[in-house]
Design a protein around this motif. Sequence first.
Motif, short mmCIF file in Angstrom:
data_model
loop_
_atom_site.label_atom_id
_atom_site.label_comp_id
_atom_site.label_asym_id
_atom_site.label_seq_id
_atom_site.Cartn_x
_atom_site.Cartn_y
_atom_site.Cartn_z
N LEU A 400 0.81 -1.22 0.00
CA LEU A 400 0.00 0.00 0.00
C LEU A 400 0.85 1.27 0.00
CD1 LEU A 400 -2.88 -1.11 2.38
CD2 LEU A 400 -3.08 -0.54 -0.05
N LYS A 401 2.11 1.14 0.33
CA LYS A 401 3.01 2.29 0.28
C LYS A 401 3.05 2.88 -1.13
CE LYS A 401 7.29 1.33 1.31
NZ LYS A 401 8.09 1.46 0.06
N TYR A 402 3.00 2.03 -2.11
CA TYR A 402 2.99 2.49 -3.50
C TYR A 402 1.68 3.20 -3.82
CZ TYR A 402 2.82 2.42 -8.58
OH TYR A 402 2.70 2.80 -9.90
N ASP A 403 0.57 2.58 -3.46
CA ASP A 403 -0.74 3.18 -3.75
C ASP A 403 -0.89 4.52 -3.02
OD1 ASP A 403 -1.89 0.83 -5.27
OD2 ASP A 403 -1.43 -0.12 -3.36
N TYR A 404 -0.36 4.60 -1.80
CA TYR A 404 -0.39 5.85 -1.04
C TYR A 404 0.25 6.97 -1.86
CZ TYR A 404 0.51 9.08 2.87
OH TYR A 404 0.55 10.18 3.69
N GLN A 405 1.39 6.67 -2.45
CA GLN A 405 2.11 7.70 -3.22
C GLN A 405 1.41 8.02 -4.55
OE1 GLN A 405 6.57 7.41 -2.96
NE2 GLN A 405 6.08 5.48 -1.95
N VAL A 406 0.78 7.01 -5.16
CA VAL A 406 0.04 7.27 -6.40
C VAL A 406 -1.12 8.22 -6.12
CG1 VAL A 406 -1.45 6.23 -8.15
CG2 VAL A 406 0.70 5.11 -7.53
N PHE A 407 -1.83 7.96 -5.02
CA PHE A 407 -2.93 8.86 -4.66
C PHE A 407 -2.41 10.25 -4.28
CE2 PHE A 407 -5.43 4.86 -3.69
CZ PHE A 407 -6.28 5.01 -4.78
N LYS A 408 -1.25 10.30 -3.64
CA LYS A 408 -0.66 11.59 -3.27
C LYS A 408 -0.37 12.42 -4.53
CE LYS A 408 3.18 13.53 -0.55
NZ LYS A 408 2.36 14.31 0.41
N ASN A 409 -0.06 11.74 -5.62
CA ASN A 409 0.12 12.40 -6.91
C ASN A 409 -1.11 13.22 -7.30
OD1 ASN A 409 2.56 12.24 -8.22
ND2 ASN A 409 2.16 10.24 -9.14
N HIS A 410 -2.27 12.78 -6.79
CA HIS A 410 -3.54 13.41 -7.15
C HIS A 410 -4.17 14.13 -5.95
CE1 HIS A 410 -3.68 11.48 -11.13
NE2 HIS A 410 -3.11 10.45 -10.53
N ASP A 411 -3.31 14.51 -5.00
CA ASP A 411 -3.76 15.27 -3.82
C ASP A 411 -4.79 14.50 -3.01
OD1 ASP A 411 -2.11 17.48 -4.41
OD2 ASP A 411 -3.58 18.20 -5.86
N LEU A 412 -4.64 13.19 -2.96
CA LEU A 412 -5.49 12.35 -2.11
C LEU A 412 -4.62 11.74 -1.02
CD1 LEU A 412 -7.68 10.45 -4.73
CD2 LEU A 412 -8.43 12.26 -3.21
N HIS A 413 -5.18 11.65 0.20
CA HIS A 413 -4.43 11.10 1.33
C HIS A 413 -5.05 9.77 1.73
CE1 HIS A 413 -1.91 11.09 4.90
NE2 HIS A 413 -2.98 10.73 5.59
N LEU A 414 -4.37 8.67 1.41
CA LEU A 414 -4.87 7.34 1.75
C LEU A 414 -4.82 7.14 3.26
CD1 LEU A 414 -5.88 4.56 0.76
CD2 LEU A 414 -3.49 3.84 0.60
N SER A 415 -5.98 6.99 3.88
CA SER A 415 -6.07 6.85 5.33
C SER A 415 -6.76 5.53 5.68
CB SER A 415 -6.86 8.01 5.94
OG SER A 415 -6.23 9.24 5.67
N GLY A 416 -6.64 5.15 6.95
CA GLY A 416 -7.32 3.96 7.43
C GLY A 416 -6.64 2.66 7.02
N ILE A 417 -5.32 2.70 6.76
CA ILE A 417 -4.61 1.47 6.38
C ILE A 417 -4.65 0.48 7.54
CG2 ILE A 417 -2.38 0.49 5.73
CD1 ILE A 417 -1.74 3.13 4.34
N MET A 418 -5.20 -0.70 7.27
CA MET A 418 -5.38 -1.70 8.31
C MET A 418 -4.49 -2.94 8.10
SD MET A 418 -8.84 -3.79 9.41
CE MET A 418 -8.95 -4.68 7.86
N PHE A 419 -4.37 -3.38 6.84
CA PHE A 419 -3.64 -4.64 6.61
C PHE A 419 -2.93 -4.58 5.27
CE2 PHE A 419 -2.64 -9.08 6.25
CZ PHE A 419 -2.61 -9.54 7.57
N ASP A 420 -1.60 -4.71 5.30
CA ASP A 420 -0.78 -4.80 4.10
C ASP A 420 -0.20 -6.20 4.04
OD1 ASP A 420 1.43 -4.67 2.23
OD2 ASP A 420 1.28 -2.49 2.35
#
Length: 521
Positions: A400-420
């Motif tokens: 999810l570290k990758y997806d977090y950064q992809v969303f950050k590219n679009h000014d979105l903050h991935l929250s609520g990470i529970m299980f990777d």
Amino acid sequence: MIEPEKHLYLIDGYALAYRSYFAMIRSGLSTASGQPTGAVYGFALTLLKLLHDHRCPYIAAVFDGGKPTHRTKLYKEYKANRAAMPDELKSQIPLIFRLVETLNIPLVLKDGLEADDVIAHLTREAREAGYSVSIVTKDKDLMQLIRDGVRMLAPETGGGLTSMSEKEVTAKMGVPPAKIADLLALMGDSSDNIPGIPGVGPKTAIKILDEVGSLAELLDDPTKLKSPKLVSKVVDNRDKVELSRELVKLHDDIELDFGVDDLVARPVNRTSAADLFKELEFHSLLKNPLFGARDGVEIDVWVPKSIEELELAVKSIEREGCVSIDTETTSMEPREARLVGISLATRHHTAWYVPVGHREPPSRTADPILSEKNLPLEKVLDILRPVIESPAIKKVGQNLKYDYQVFKNHDLHLSGIMFDTMVAAYLIDPGKRRYNMDFLAEKYLDVKTTPIEDLIGKKGKNQKSFADVPIDKAAEYSGEDAVVPLKLMEILRPILEERNQIELFEKIEIPLVPVLAEMEW
């Protein structure tokens, strides 16, 4: 009933075990509990190759029995210089026996008998009964058995087997199989502590046999040799040569309580074999056609055709309160990655794939254009923002570290990470070289997921962008990427709890995911 082909395969057990051990020693292969498994893995590679490529209508794995043997009675120093079996290999011998028995291969081990003599006896008996024989070994002692109808299958690194007939043996050893025993008696063998003639190595031994023909002729008249120095050596060491000849000679006149017909191949117990491979964590071997993993994950993937359909999916996610999420992009580098699609799943058999950046195939006169089946990127992100940024809606995923950064590219903050799942797998077994989803799915779920190379090709100039993958194919692939982490979580979480690692996982490792993502950014 159709009679099986009369071809007997004889495996030189300990020779293959030693070879497998040293071939895999640098791999450091072991189970999560610390049990070394490299030798078992190498042994399994060869057996599976043998069973798959050769069918093996008759087969046996032959191991040395305990001492004393007729050779130790004849010469107490026989094999006295040989180093003790390494402890790491010793601990794997019972597992190798289990492997052989699980694959339903007859295991032959008789007290007081060496494997070489058992193999020699079975080879003679088989040839007399009209069988052809393949001996699975590289042992030079057993090369003396090679003749018309008897070949050697020499194990190679990676499980391959090289066929050796009389011609290949002669080229390798410098003498035909019928003279191998004479050659060994002259040159001796330090590994078995066979004396031979001091100062006579392979080249000199070959030269002697070329001059006089055989060891019997040499001992009958040593003066046939042109070199007086060699004549003197033979005369002075006659007793050693005769002893050595007896030690290297294979004894095919032993008594066994079974015959070749009893070694007919039996069906492999696929369930037991797969269970053993899982226990030993040989998950890559489950790809073998004998008991390969199931292909793919059975899922339904929905591709929203409108913003309204996507809104319905979001409402379903909000009701569930948990979603597995994955992004498909044009690059592995988050800052360079352009978003192509987003997959979402709340259940094990259903996923949504939202296309936002797929291209139509280019014509001869035009560059690729965005597919009309995409949904508008900005509208999609606005609708998904409440899900992506909500700490109350728990997120599951792989890396999810990758997806977090992809969303950050679009000014979105991935929250609520529970299980990777990648983090969990690493915490459970930190000694592996890879933790990608394909590996984890096969290891823990017994399924083979679709490799990304099936869609975009292998690395190189011909590899295409994920944006050029048709939406229906992308949906199937990305749907797996969303559903599989949910399935893996059900398996990995109890393992973490059993090992008292769940607190470490939830309070240290998972909170570090966004921290590390921000640091990398």
